[in-house]
Design a protein around this motif. Structure first.
Motif, PDB file in Angstrom:
ATOM      1  N   ASP A 169     -10.172 -12.472  -5.992  1.00  0.00           N
ATOM      2  CA  ASP A 169     -10.288 -11.069  -6.748  1.00  0.00           C
ATOM      3  C   ASP A 169     -10.858  -9.981  -5.579  1.00  0.00           C
ATOM      4  O   ASP A 169     -11.484 -10.710  -4.662  1.00  0.00           O
ATOM      5  CB  ASP A 169     -11.263 -10.788  -7.808  1.00  0.00           C
ATOM      6  CG  ASP A 169     -10.533 -11.416  -9.012  1.00  0.00           C
ATOM      7  OD1 ASP A 169      -9.366 -11.459  -9.327  1.00  0.00           O
ATOM      8  OD2 ASP A 169     -11.481 -11.838  -9.711  1.00  0.00           O
ATOM      9  N   VAL A 170     -10.412  -8.837  -5.405  1.00  0.00           N
ATOM     10  CA  VAL A 170     -10.984  -7.955  -4.168  1.00  0.00           C
ATOM     11  C   VAL A 170     -11.606  -6.854  -4.719  1.00  0.00           C
ATOM     12  O   VAL A 170     -10.770  -6.105  -5.701  1.00  0.00           O
ATOM     13  CB  VAL A 170      -9.763  -7.562  -3.272  1.00  0.00           C
ATOM     14  CG1 VAL A 170     -10.076  -6.579  -2.319  1.00  0.00           C
ATOM     15  CG2 VAL A 170      -9.089  -8.749  -2.693  1.00  0.00           C
ATOM     16  N   SER A 171     -12.513  -6.312  -4.125  1.00  0.00           N
ATOM     17  CA  SER A 171     -13.038  -5.056  -4.458  1.00  0.00           C
ATOM     18  C   SER A 171     -13.253  -4.530  -2.907  1.00  0.00           C
ATOM     19  O   SER A 171     -13.956  -5.416  -2.149  1.00  0.00           O
ATOM     20  CB  SER A 171     -14.381  -4.815  -4.888  1.00  0.00           C
ATOM     21  OG  SER A 171     -15.098  -3.819  -5.061  1.00  0.00           O
ATOM     22  N   ALA A 172     -12.815  -3.331  -2.878  1.00  0.00           N
ATOM     23  CA  ALA A 172     -12.862  -3.035  -1.359  1.00  0.00           C
ATOM     24  C   ALA A 172     -13.047  -1.294  -1.325  1.00  0.00           C
ATOM     25  O   ALA A 172     -13.033  -0.741  -2.014  1.00  0.00           O
ATOM     26  CB  ALA A 172     -11.415  -3.352  -0.790  1.00  0.00           C
ATOM     27  N   HIS A 173     -13.580  -1.068  -0.062  1.00  0.00           N
ATOM     28  CA  HIS A 173     -13.913   0.473   0.374  1.00  0.00           C
ATOM     29  C   HIS A 173     -13.189   0.603   1.618  1.00  0.00           C
ATOM     30  O   HIS A 173     -13.469  -0.161   2.779  1.00  0.00           O
ATOM     31  CB  HIS A 173     -15.288   0.385   0.513  1.00  0.00           C
ATOM     32  CG  HIS A 173     -15.802   1.874   0.940  1.00  0.00           C
ATOM     33  ND1 HIS A 173     -15.631   3.046   0.151  1.00  0.00           N
ATOM     34  CD2 HIS A 173     -16.619   2.211   1.839  1.00  0.00           C
ATOM     35  CE1 HIS A 173     -15.984   4.110   1.128  1.00  0.00           C
ATOM     36  NE2 HIS A 173     -16.794   3.550   2.197  1.00  0.00           N
ATOM     37  N   VAL A 233     -14.433  -5.375   2.508  1.00  0.00           N
ATOM     38  CA  VAL A 233     -13.698  -6.082   1.419  1.00  0.00           C
ATOM     39  C   VAL A 233     -14.726  -7.307   0.549  1.00  0.00           C
ATOM     40  O   VAL A 233     -15.226  -8.003   1.321  1.00  0.00           O
ATOM     41  CB  VAL A 233     -12.542  -7.151   1.880  1.00  0.00           C
ATOM     42  CG1 VAL A 233     -11.886  -7.890   0.818  1.00  0.00           C
ATOM     43  CG2 VAL A 233     -11.605  -6.005   2.513  1.00  0.00           C
ATOM     44  N   ALA A 234     -14.742  -7.201  -0.554  1.00  0.00           N
ATOM     45  CA  ALA A 234     -15.699  -8.131  -1.169  1.00  0.00           C
ATOM     46  C   ALA A 234     -14.559  -9.027  -1.806  1.00  0.00           C
ATOM     47  O   ALA A 234     -13.581  -8.592  -2.503  1.00  0.00           O
ATOM     48  CB  ALA A 234     -16.566  -7.326  -2.166  1.00  0.00           C
ATOM     49  N   ARG A 235     -14.810 -10.404  -1.776  1.00  0.00           N
ATOM     50  CA  ARG A 235     -14.082 -11.465  -2.521  1.00  0.00           C
ATOM     51  C   ARG A 235     -14.503 -12.095  -3.480  1.00  0.00           C
ATOM     52  O   ARG A 235     -15.865 -12.505  -3.187  1.00  0.00           O
ATOM     53  CB  ARG A 235     -13.430 -12.246  -1.225  1.00  0.00           C
ATOM     54  CG  ARG A 235     -12.432 -11.826  -0.345  1.00  0.00           C
ATOM     55  CD  ARG A 235     -11.999 -12.742   0.493  1.00  0.00           C
ATOM     56  NE  ARG A 235     -11.100 -12.368   1.618  1.00  0.00           N
ATOM     57  CZ  ARG A 235     -10.775 -12.714   2.721  1.00  0.00           C
ATOM     58  NH1 ARG A 235     -11.201 -14.103   2.853  1.00  0.00           N
ATOM     59  NH2 ARG A 235      -9.520 -12.104   3.386  1.00  0.00           N
ATOM     60  N   ALA A 236     -14.009 -12.551  -4.545  1.00  0.00           N
ATOM     61  CA  ALA A 236     -14.632 -13.366  -5.509  1.00  0.00           C
ATOM     62  C   ALA A 236     -13.577 -14.467  -5.476  1.00  0.00           C
ATOM     63  O   ALA A 236     -12.580 -14.473  -5.846  1.00  0.00           O
ATOM     64  CB  ALA A 236     -14.523 -12.755  -7.012  1.00  0.00           C
TER      65      ALA A 236
END
Length: 92
Positions: free
Chosen positions: A40-44, A88-91
């Motif tokens: 999963d990605v959360s990005a700025h 990028v934050a990855r789970a």
């Protein structure tokens, strides 16, 4: 809304359960054809712009924008004339 720092983005992402934080630098006019990621990605978006295509939907992302993308979702990317910097934050 105040822009986050990399430190605050990292802290919030880890608090939300993401386990890997990276800074990606993308080249100008780079095109990545449809692909998936096993995380999963959360990005700025910090610098530049790009177009994220998921199915028929195209999102034009610019500096200051946030987005999320679930694992295994097919998508394509097209980066603008300046390229882009994306936190990028990855789970995994």
């Amino acid at each position: 809304m105040k822009s986050p720092t990399l430190a605050s983005f990292t802290a919030q992402s880890l608090e939300e359960g993401f386990d890997e934080i990276i800074v990606r630098e993308w080249e100008p006019h780079l095109r990545l054809d449809t692909h998936t990621h096993p995380f999963d990605v959360s990005a700025h978006v910090v610098r530049g712009e790009y177009w994220l295509t998921v199915g028929e939907e195209v999102q034009h992302l610019k500096a200051g924008d946030f987005f999320r993308l679930a694992r295994n979702v097919p998508h394509a990317e097209l980066y603008g004339p300046e390229g882009a910097t994306v936190w990028v934050a990855r789970a995994n």
